[in-house]
Design an enzyme around this catalytic site. Structure first.
Site, mmCIF file in Angstrom:
data_model
loop_
_atom_site.group_PDB
_atom_site.id
_atom_site.type_symbol
_atom_site.label_atom_id
_atom_site.label_comp_id
_atom_site.label_asym_id
_atom_site.label_seq_id
_atom_site.Cartn_x
_atom_site.Cartn_y
_atom_site.Cartn_z
ATOM 1 N N TRP A 37 -10.139 -10.424 -10.448
ATOM 2 C CA TRP A 37 -9.608 -9.567 -9.383
ATOM 3 C C TRP A 37 -8.091 -9.704 -9.223
ATOM 4 O O TRP A 37 -7.543 -10.802 -9.303
ATOM 5 C CB TRP A 37 -10.276 -9.995 -8.068
ATOM 6 C CG TRP A 37 -9.628 -9.483 -6.830
ATOM 7 C CD1 TRP A 37 -8.606 -10.066 -6.138
ATOM 8 C CD2 TRP A 37 -9.949 -8.286 -6.122
ATOM 9 N NE1 TRP A 37 -8.278 -9.305 -5.033
ATOM 10 C CE2 TRP A 37 -9.097 -8.205 -5.006
ATOM 11 C CE3 TRP A 37 -10.895 -7.266 -6.321
ATOM 12 C CZ2 TRP A 37 -9.145 -7.157 -4.091
ATOM 13 C CZ3 TRP A 37 -10.946 -6.231 -5.410
ATOM 14 C CH2 TRP A 37 -10.083 -6.172 -4.309
ATOM 15 N N ASN A 39 -5.076 -8.272 -6.257
ATOM 16 C CA ASN A 39 -4.535 -7.356 -5.245
ATOM 17 C C ASN A 39 -3.011 -7.462 -5.242
ATOM 18 O O ASN A 39 -2.411 -7.256 -6.309
ATOM 19 C CB ASN A 39 -5.232 -7.409 -3.887
ATOM 20 C CG ASN A 39 -5.309 -8.717 -3.166
ATOM 21 O OD1 ASN A 39 -6.091 -9.576 -3.522
ATOM 22 N ND2 ASN A 39 -4.530 -8.885 -2.118
ATOM 23 N N ASP A 40 -2.365 -7.718 -4.130
ATOM 24 C CA ASP A 40 -0.904 -7.532 -4.018
ATOM 25 C C ASP A 40 -0.073 -8.138 -5.157
ATOM 26 O O ASP A 40 -0.326 -9.274 -5.559
ATOM 27 C CB ASP A 40 -0.370 -8.209 -2.756
ATOM 28 C CG ASP A 40 -1.197 -7.946 -1.536
ATOM 29 O OD1 ASP A 40 -2.117 -7.125 -1.591
ATOM 30 O OD2 ASP A 40 -0.917 -8.591 -0.510
ATOM 31 N N GLN A 56 -1.915 -11.579 -6.324
ATOM 32 C CA GLN A 56 -3.087 -12.119 -5.635
ATOM 33 C C GLN A 56 -4.259 -12.004 -6.602
ATOM 34 O O GLN A 56 -4.536 -10.929 -7.139
ATOM 35 C CB GLN A 56 -3.363 -11.319 -4.365
ATOM 36 C CG GLN A 56 -2.349 -11.568 -3.268
ATOM 37 C CD GLN A 56 -2.537 -12.931 -2.639
ATOM 38 O OE1 GLN A 56 -3.377 -13.122 -1.775
ATOM 39 N NE2 GLN A 56 -1.744 -13.912 -3.061
ATOM 40 N N PHE A 99 -2.067 -16.974 -0.118
ATOM 41 C CA PHE A 99 -1.884 -15.549 0.153
ATOM 42 C C PHE A 99 -0.496 -15.088 -0.331
ATOM 43 O O PHE A 99 0.299 -15.858 -0.835
ATOM 44 C CB PHE A 99 -2.077 -15.274 1.648
ATOM 45 C CG PHE A 99 -3.522 -15.061 2.045
ATOM 46 C CD1 PHE A 99 -4.575 -15.439 1.222
ATOM 47 C CD2 PHE A 99 -3.841 -14.449 3.262
ATOM 48 C CE1 PHE A 99 -5.895 -15.218 1.586
ATOM 49 C CE2 PHE A 99 -5.159 -14.223 3.643
ATOM 50 C CZ PHE A 99 -6.193 -14.613 2.804
ATOM 51 N N SER A 100 -0.211 -13.820 -0.071
ATOM 52 C CA SER A 100 0.965 -13.183 -0.674
ATOM 53 C C SER A 100 2.287 -13.838 -0.303
ATOM 54 O O SER A 100 2.420 -14.460 0.758
ATOM 55 C CB SER A 100 1.012 -11.715 -0.265
ATOM 56 O OG SER A 100 0.077 -11.020 -1.046
ATOM 57 N N ASP A 162 2.849 -13.321 4.371
ATOM 58 C CA ASP A 162 3.516 -12.513 3.343
ATOM 59 C C ASP A 162 5.042 -12.638 3.384
ATOM 60 O O ASP A 162 5.770 -11.638 3.501
ATOM 61 C CB ASP A 162 3.092 -11.032 3.457
ATOM 62 C CG ASP A 162 1.589 -10.853 3.490
ATOM 63 O OD1 ASP A 162 0.887 -11.768 3.021
ATOM 64 O OD2 ASP A 162 1.100 -9.815 3.992
ATOM 65 N N GLU A 220 1.712 -5.866 7.076
ATOM 66 C CA GLU A 220 1.531 -6.747 5.926
ATOM 67 C C GLU A 220 2.681 -6.519 4.933
ATOM 68 O O GLU A 220 3.239 -5.415 4.832
ATOM 69 C CB GLU A 220 0.189 -6.487 5.251
ATOM 70 C CG GLU A 220 -0.987 -6.894 6.139
ATOM 71 C CD GLU A 220 -2.328 -6.906 5.418
ATOM 72 O OE1 GLU A 220 -3.106 -7.854 5.653
ATOM 73 O OE2 GLU A 220 -2.622 -5.975 4.642
ATOM 74 N N TRP A 300 -7.724 -1.119 -0.192
ATOM 75 C CA TRP A 300 -8.723 -1.824 0.618
ATOM 76 C C TRP A 300 -9.721 -0.838 1.219
ATOM 77 O O TRP A 300 -9.416 0.326 1.400
ATOM 78 C CB TRP A 300 -8.052 -2.560 1.793
ATOM 79 C CG TRP A 300 -7.233 -3.749 1.411
ATOM 80 C CD1 TRP A 300 -5.905 -3.913 1.662
ATOM 81 C CD2 TRP A 300 -7.659 -4.926 0.738
ATOM 82 N NE1 TRP A 300 -5.479 -5.122 1.184
ATOM 83 C CE2 TRP A 300 -6.536 -5.775 0.618
ATOM 84 C CE3 TRP A 300 -8.886 -5.369 0.226
ATOM 85 C CZ2 TRP A 300 -6.590 -7.026 0.000
ATOM 86 C CZ3 TRP A 300 -8.937 -6.610 -0.399
ATOM 87 C CH2 TRP A 300 -7.808 -7.421 -0.492
HETATM 88 C C1 FRU Z 1 -2.412 -7.387 1.736
HETATM 89 C C2 FRU Z 1 -2.990 -8.740 2.079
HETATM 90 C C3 FRU Z 1 -1.909 -9.699 2.548
HETATM 91 C C4 FRU Z 1 -2.481 -11.043 2.246
HETATM 92 C C5 FRU Z 1 -3.236 -10.787 0.969
HETATM 93 C C6 FRU Z 1 -4.484 -11.591 0.807
HETATM 94 O O1 FRU Z 1 -3.186 -6.654 0.849
HETATM 95 O O2 FRU Z 1 -4.012 -8.612 3.038
HETATM 96 O O3 FRU Z 1 -1.523 -9.532 3.895
HETATM 97 O O4 FRU Z 1 -1.497 -12.022 2.090
HETATM 98 O O5 FRU Z 1 -3.547 -9.398 0.948
HETATM 99 O O6 FRU Z 1 -5.038 -11.415 -0.465
#
Ligand code: FRU
Length: 488
Positions: A37, A39-40, A56, A99-100, A162, A220, A300
């Site tokens: 996976w 994400n950010d 992420q 986290f980010s 973040d 975020e 999301w």
């Molecule tokens: C944004 C977020 C951030 C967080 C991260 C967690 O997509 O929710 O705020 O740090 O993803 O994976």
């Protein structure tokens, strides 16, 4: 387990599972994880002689889980090499996720500043969390050592994450998102700014942006940077409702411009991208001074389509930013030319109640065309990616729409267009994603697509006539399709 052992465990897992990734929808030239996976985007920077992108990452499955930081490096922002996982949750302060955050080079070392996340009750319960900002350092740009917590949240704040670090005059600064509890139950989103001289001790300067009452409850991934004589802030607000043809995604990514680097007005926030999948953007400055942005090309709250394919999530192409007439302009970075293969130039194509096929078989490609909208009489005109996507101009509404077909249904995203100038379109088409740059980057549509046949690529003019000018299709190299994590 100790951090280094957890990093090794994650890398070994990716290494031994990456051949299980189903390649049917896996991107040819957008960055995705070798397994698992994404994400950010995190820690986007040029440091120690190369570009770095972190992200992420959950390396054990194609779904969100305890967040690690994946890592890739590149000489040109297009050809990426997967590197070892950089961060794994390991300490009491980040045990449920790294986290980010962001990265900065200082004293020939690469520093990462990220949010340590802890669930105080059951995992997933957002009402009981602790978030702190943490520091990690690397001398070789690959192996990171954690240095601990550097910023604790102000009392009463739980959602606090973040950090985006940058240099400002003779010191460092960072901005982060905070959710301020309110008596009426609708929390207030703020972007807080901190400063430091050594990256370790930080001082709160105060909020530089506050959401109006009852609008966003959390910002975020804030990021702020100078651009063409102004200051820009980009962030991902939570809690906004759809508004006409805007804000139609469950999660939104917006920007605002100001003359004051420490004060932004939430009323100026405008969506950055008009497609279905663009979130958590992050920017960096390249050595030659360009401001370059990329974002998470997934969304999301929607079902994740490649979930069963052992990979999920990817990043956009890097885009060069500028300002024109008070608006953000996004163009693919010039390095994208290194993706170009054979180009077919079709010149001008006149269509009346007809279609014209540009390609009968799917290949990653770039498509360009322009249309004089005032001369066209067609009710709708545009380009279709077979049964999967249609980008069309609708004369009645004077809108350009990207329509995504979704298993028996469809999902449109639209922008208003000005009929007084030609509509110019540049499209980057990958296996399961599309990036559309309209009128030299005045607007963009960024979307994933997973259903429908995608072989035939054709122009059309429906109920009337349209002339497509300067039609060009350029095949693109599959630079990331075969990349794997290698272990030394
Ligand atoms: C944004 C977020 C951030 C967080 C991260 C967690 O997509 O929710 O705020 O740090 O993803 O994976």
């Amino acid at each position: 387990m100790e951090h280094q052992s957890l990093v090794k465990k994650a890398c070994d897992y990716i290494f031994s599972h990456q051949e299980q990734v189903k390649r049917g929808n896996y991107p040819d030239f957008h960055l995705a994880a070798p397994y698992g996976w994404i994400n950010d985007p995190n820690g986007f920077c040029y440091a120690l002689g190369k570009y770095h992108i972190f992200y992420q990452h959950y390396p054990y499955d194609a779904k969100w889980g305890p967040m690690h930081w994946g890592h890739a490096t590149s000489a040109d922002l297009i050809h990426w090499d997967h590197q070892k996982v950089a961060l794994a949750p390991s300490e009491p302060y980040d045990k449920d996720g790294c986290f980010s955050g962001s990265a900065i080079e200082f004293d020939d070392k690469l520093y990462l500043i990220y949010t340590g996340h802890v669930w105080l009750k059951e995992p997933g319960n957002d009402d009981a969390i602790r978030e702190v900002q943490c520091l990690a350092v690397s001398e070789d740009g690959i192996n990171f050592k954690k240095l601990g917590v550097i910023i604790e949240p102000p009392s009463n704040i739980m959602h606090f994450r973040d950090p985006k670090v940058f240099r400002e005059e003779d010191h460092f600064a960072l901005v982060l998102g905070a959710r301020i509890p309110k008596d009426d139950g609708f929390d207030e989103a703020q972007v807080l700014k901190y400063t430091s001289t050594d990256l370790k001790t930080w001082h709160l300067q105060g909020p530089i942006l506050k959401a109006p009452a009852h609008e966003a409850f959390m910002y975020e991934c804030p990021d702020t940077f100078p651009l063409d004589g102004k200051q820009v802030i980009a962030l991902s607000p939570m809690g906004l409702k759809p508004y006409g043809i805007e804000r139609n995604n469950p999660s939104i990514n917006s920007y605002a411009i100001s003359d004051n680097k420490d004060l932004f007005d939430a009323k100026d926030l405008t969506e950055i991208d008009s497609g279905h999948d663009f979130y958590a953007s992050q920017t960096m400055q390249s050595p030659d001074g360009r401001r370059i942005m990329l974002a998470w090309l997934t969304m999301w709250k929607l079902p994740f389509a490649s979930y069963d394919d052992a990979w999920c999530g990817m990043l956009t192409l890097p885009r060069e930013l500028s300002l024109k007439d008070g608006k953000l302009i996004q163009k693919p970075i010039s390095e994208v030319t290194s993706l170009f293969k054979k180009e077919r130039n079709f010149g001008r194509i006149d269509l009346e109640n007809a279609t014209f096929s540009l390609k009968k078989e799917f290949k990653p490609c770039k498509i360009n065309f322009s249309v004089n909208l005032q001369e066209a009489t067609a009710e709708t005109l545009g380009l279709s990616v077979d049964e999967a996507l249609t980008l069309y101009f609708d004369r009645q509404h004077q809108e350009l729409t990207l329509l995504r077909r979704e298993k028996g249904s469809f999902s449109p995203r639209s922008i208003k267009v000005n009929l007084n100038k030609p509509l110019e379109v540049e499209i980057f088409l990958d296996k399961s994603s599309i990036e559309v740059f309209v009128n030299g980057g005045e607007h963009t549509f960024t979307s994933t697509y997973y259903s429908g046949k995608r072989d035939d690529l054709y122009l059309f003019a429906h109920n009337g006539q349209a002339s497509f000018d300067e039609v060009k299709v350029t095949n693109l190299k599959k630079v990331l399709k075969k990349k794997r994590l290698t272990l030394d």
